[in-house]
Design a protein around this motif. Structure first.
Motif, PDB file in Angstrom:
ATOM      1  N   THR A  40     -10.078  -2.712 -24.268  1.00 17.90           N
ATOM      2  CA  THR A  40      -9.304  -2.278 -23.560  1.00 17.90           C
ATOM      3  C   THR A  40     -10.883  -2.176 -22.226  1.00 17.90           C
ATOM      4  OG1 THR A  40      -8.099  -1.850 -24.547  1.00 17.90           O
ATOM      5  CG2 THR A  40      -8.517  -0.605 -22.444  1.00 17.90           C
ATOM      6  N   LEU A  41     -11.996  -1.732 -22.958  1.00 20.04           N
ATOM      7  CA  LEU A  41     -12.959  -1.236 -22.036  1.00 20.04           C
ATOM      8  C   LEU A  41     -13.119  -2.626 -20.984  1.00 20.04           C
ATOM      9  CD1 LEU A  41     -15.535   0.004 -24.811  1.00 20.04           C
ATOM     10  CD2 LEU A  41     -13.934   1.157 -22.846  1.00 20.04           C
ATOM     11  N   ALA A  42     -13.179  -4.288 -21.659  1.00 19.78           N
ATOM     12  CA  ALA A  42     -13.519  -4.734 -20.660  1.00 19.78           C
ATOM     13  C   ALA A  42     -12.431  -5.227 -20.132  1.00 19.78           C
ATOM     14  CB  ALA A  42     -13.431  -6.240 -21.505  1.00 19.78           C
ATOM     15  N   ALA A  43     -11.333  -5.107 -20.074  1.00 23.66           N
ATOM     16  CA  ALA A  43     -10.165  -5.051 -18.752  1.00 23.66           C
ATOM     17  C   ALA A  43     -10.704  -3.887 -17.675  1.00 23.66           C
ATOM     18  CB  ALA A  43      -8.220  -5.083 -19.495  1.00 23.66           C
ATOM     19  N   VAL A  44     -10.149  -2.517 -18.507  1.00 26.57           N
ATOM     20  CA  VAL A  44     -10.970  -2.017 -17.324  1.00 26.57           C
ATOM     21  C   VAL A  44     -12.184  -2.003 -16.212  1.00 26.57           C
ATOM     22  CG1 VAL A  44     -11.589   0.456 -17.215  1.00 26.57           C
ATOM     23  CG2 VAL A  44     -10.419   0.194 -18.722  1.00 26.57           C
ATOM     24  N   ARG A  45     -13.115  -2.711 -17.105  1.00 29.88           N
ATOM     25  CA  ARG A  45     -14.528  -2.707 -16.067  1.00 29.88           C
ATOM     26  C   ARG A  45     -13.972  -4.296 -14.990  1.00 29.88           C
ATOM     27  NH1 ARG A  45     -19.567  -0.451 -17.623  1.00 29.88           N
ATOM     28  NH2 ARG A  45     -20.515  -1.885 -16.471  1.00 29.88           N
ATOM     29  N   ALA A  46     -13.334  -5.139 -15.537  1.00 30.69           N
ATOM     30  CA  ALA A  46     -12.804  -6.601 -15.145  1.00 30.69           C
ATOM     31  C   ALA A  46     -12.235  -6.365 -13.607  1.00 30.69           C
ATOM     32  CB  ALA A  46     -11.809  -7.446 -16.051  1.00 30.69           C
ATOM     33  N   THR A  47     -11.478  -4.918 -13.698  1.00 30.42           N
ATOM     34  CA  THR A  47     -10.306  -4.040 -13.047  1.00 30.42           C
ATOM     35  C   THR A  47     -11.317  -3.705 -11.663  1.00 30.42           C
ATOM     36  OG1 THR A  47      -9.294  -3.626 -14.483  1.00 30.42           O
ATOM     37  CG2 THR A  47      -8.292  -2.701 -11.799  1.00 30.42           C
ATOM     38  N   ALA A  48     -10.984  -4.527 -10.534  1.00 25.15           N
ATOM     39  CA  ALA A  48     -11.953  -4.207  -8.825  1.00 25.15           C
ATOM     40  C   ALA A  48     -11.422  -2.733  -8.509  1.00 25.15           C
ATOM     41  CB  ALA A  48     -11.442  -5.183  -7.666  1.00 25.15           C
ATOM     42  N   SER A  49     -12.138  -2.436  -8.385  1.00 25.71           N
ATOM     43  CA  SER A  49     -12.329  -0.892  -7.148  1.00 25.71           C
ATOM     44  C   SER A  49     -12.350   0.177  -8.064  1.00 25.71           C
ATOM     45  CB  SER A  49     -11.567  -1.426  -5.958  1.00 25.71           C
ATOM     46  OG  SER A  49     -12.263  -1.843  -4.976  1.00 25.71           O
ATOM     47  N   THR A  50     -12.617   0.150  -9.471  1.00 30.35           N
ATOM     48  CA  THR A  50     -12.017   1.231  -9.840  1.00 30.35           C
ATOM     49  C   THR A  50     -13.624   1.954 -10.404  1.00 30.35           C
ATOM     50  OG1 THR A  50     -12.047  -0.160 -11.915  1.00 30.35           O
ATOM     51  CG2 THR A  50      -9.912   0.646 -10.564  1.00 30.35           C
ATOM     52  N   ILE A  51     -13.412   3.172 -11.108  1.00 31.46           N
ATOM     53  CA  ILE A  51     -14.327   4.043 -11.254  1.00 31.46           C
ATOM     54  C   ILE A  51     -14.036   4.066 -12.672  1.00 31.46           C
ATOM     55  CG2 ILE A  51     -15.273   6.198 -11.625  1.00 31.46           C
ATOM     56  CD1 ILE A  51     -14.982   6.598  -8.664  1.00 31.46           C
ATOM     57  N   PRO A  52     -15.090   3.374 -13.929  1.00 32.81           N
ATOM     58  CA  PRO A  52     -14.260   3.634 -15.062  1.00 32.81           C
ATOM     59  C   PRO A  52     -14.465   4.728 -16.254  1.00 32.81           C
ATOM     60  CG  PRO A  52     -15.981   2.380 -15.301  1.00 32.81           C
ATOM     61  CD  PRO A  52     -16.316   3.021 -13.318  1.00 32.81           C
ATOM     62  N   VAL A  53     -13.945   6.364 -16.614  1.00 32.38           N
ATOM     63  CA  VAL A  53     -14.152   6.968 -17.078  1.00 32.38           C
ATOM     64  C   VAL A  53     -13.642   6.967 -18.433  1.00 32.38           C
ATOM     65  CG1 VAL A  53     -13.992   9.515 -17.560  1.00 32.38           C
ATOM     66  CG2 VAL A  53     -14.127   8.737 -15.016  1.00 32.38           C
ATOM     67  N   LEU A  54     -14.638   7.476 -20.078  1.00 34.78           N
ATOM     68  CA  LEU A  54     -13.710   7.270 -20.835  1.00 34.78           C
ATOM     69  C   LEU A  54     -13.611   8.472 -21.672  1.00 34.78           C
ATOM     70  CD1 LEU A  54     -13.170   6.231 -23.635  1.00 34.78           C
ATOM     71  CD2 LEU A  54     -15.742   6.152 -24.649  1.00 34.78           C
ATOM     72  N   ALA A  55     -12.350   9.553 -21.838  1.00 32.27           N
ATOM     73  CA  ALA A  55     -12.224  10.827 -22.411  1.00 32.27           C
ATOM     74  C   ALA A  55     -12.240  10.469 -23.657  1.00 32.27           C
ATOM     75  CB  ALA A  55     -11.138  12.120 -21.563  1.00 32.27           C
ATOM     76  N   HIS A  56     -13.538  10.506 -24.432  1.00 29.28           N
ATOM     77  CA  HIS A  56     -13.527  10.571 -26.582  1.00 29.28           C
ATOM     78  C   HIS A  56     -13.026  11.855 -27.127  1.00 29.28           C
ATOM     79  CE1 HIS A  56     -17.597  12.083 -26.429  1.00 29.28           C
ATOM     80  NE2 HIS A  56     -17.517  11.122 -25.350  1.00 29.28           N
ATOM     81  N   THR A  57     -13.234  11.531 -28.284  1.00 30.36           N
ATOM     82  CA  THR A  57     -13.224  11.890 -28.883  1.00 30.36           C
ATOM     83  C   THR A  57     -14.230  11.419 -30.796  1.00 30.36           C
ATOM     84  OG1 THR A  57     -12.659  14.277 -30.954  1.00 30.36           O
ATOM     85  CG2 THR A  57     -11.160  11.423 -30.722  1.00 30.36           C
ATOM     86  N   GLY A  58     -14.694  11.675 -31.873  1.00 32.57           N
ATOM     87  CA  GLY A  58     -14.854  11.441 -32.346  1.00 32.57           C
ATOM     88  C   GLY A  58     -16.803  11.045 -32.040  1.00 32.57           C
TER      89      GLY A  58
END
Length: 226
Positions: A40-58
């Motif tokens: 999923t991280l790879a798919a997000v990074r390969a999506t153009a013109s986006t700012i990737p944000v991760l809201a995480h727990t753990g």
């Protein structure tokens, strides 16, 4: 630019994807979760013109494939999840993302749909730009994506029971109550249990997720733990 918000849990053995046990053991289940997250991280990074944000727990330091996950998250904007319930954590993730990137639309997804690809995410972002909101229903009655031009509207999630077979219907009703009529995205299948894991993996040859699921299947055939 749009913001692509991924809500995820660190894939720690005994805490992640426990519904895959059995046949997987806790470490294998966490490795499957880690593989889903990496894909999923790879798919997000390969999506153009986006700012990737991760809201995480753990703690990612305690996760399976910790080094690979840390490397994959380089350049991401990281937010700690906050809230006592999953509904609160989702609403807060939207709010915190909106505060970090004011005025930008936010498309939120999770780590249970490793089948997502840049083309689908791009379509979702285009619909978000055109309609102001998008909603991705899941086969189990939940949802896999929520996009809002104004992430403040995610406040409606606080009163929606999560992880039920009518979460999707209730989420749409809550949005409609605020006058929001989202464009509908294609239905996707969440990875919730072993049946759904194998079904999703069958359509993803060559991915980290498919390999992780296959490793458990190979063990079942051979009888040797891995």
């Amino acid at each position: 630019m749009n913001v692509l918000l991924l809500v995820a849990k660190a894939p720690v053995a005994g805490l992640a994807k426990t519904r895959l046990c059995p046949p997987a053991n806790p470490r294998q289940a966490a490795r499957i979760a880690a593989a889903a997250l990496l894909d999923t991280l790879a798919a997000v990074r390969a999506t153009a013109s986006t700012i990737p944000v991760l809201a995480h727990t753990g703690r990612f330091a305690d996760a399976e494939y910790a080094a690979e996950l840390t490397a994959a998250l380089a350049g991401w904007h990281l937010l700690a999840q906050r809230g006592d319930t999953f509904a609160d954590r989702l609403a807060n993730a939207h709010a915190d993302t909106g505060a970090a990137f004011p005025g930008r639309p936010v498309l939120q997804i999770g780590m249970d749909t490793p089948q997502l690809r840049p083309a689908l995410l791009t379509t979702a972002l285009e619909l978000l730009a055109a309609h102001g909101s998008v909603f991705g229903p899941a086969l189990d009655g939940g949802w896999w994506a929520l996009g809002l031009r104004d992430p403040a509207y995610a406040e409606v999630l606080r009163d929606v029971p999560m992880s039920t077979d009518d979460t999707g219907r209730r989420t749409l009703a809550a949005l409609h109550g605020r006058g929001i009529r989202p464009a509908t995205l294609p239905v996707q299948q969440d990875v919730d249990d072993w049946t759904t894991a194998t079904a999703v993996a069958a359509d993803l040859p060559g991915t980290r997720f498919a390999a992780a699921v296959a490793s458990v299947g190979d063990q079942l055939v051979s009888g040797r733990p891995r």
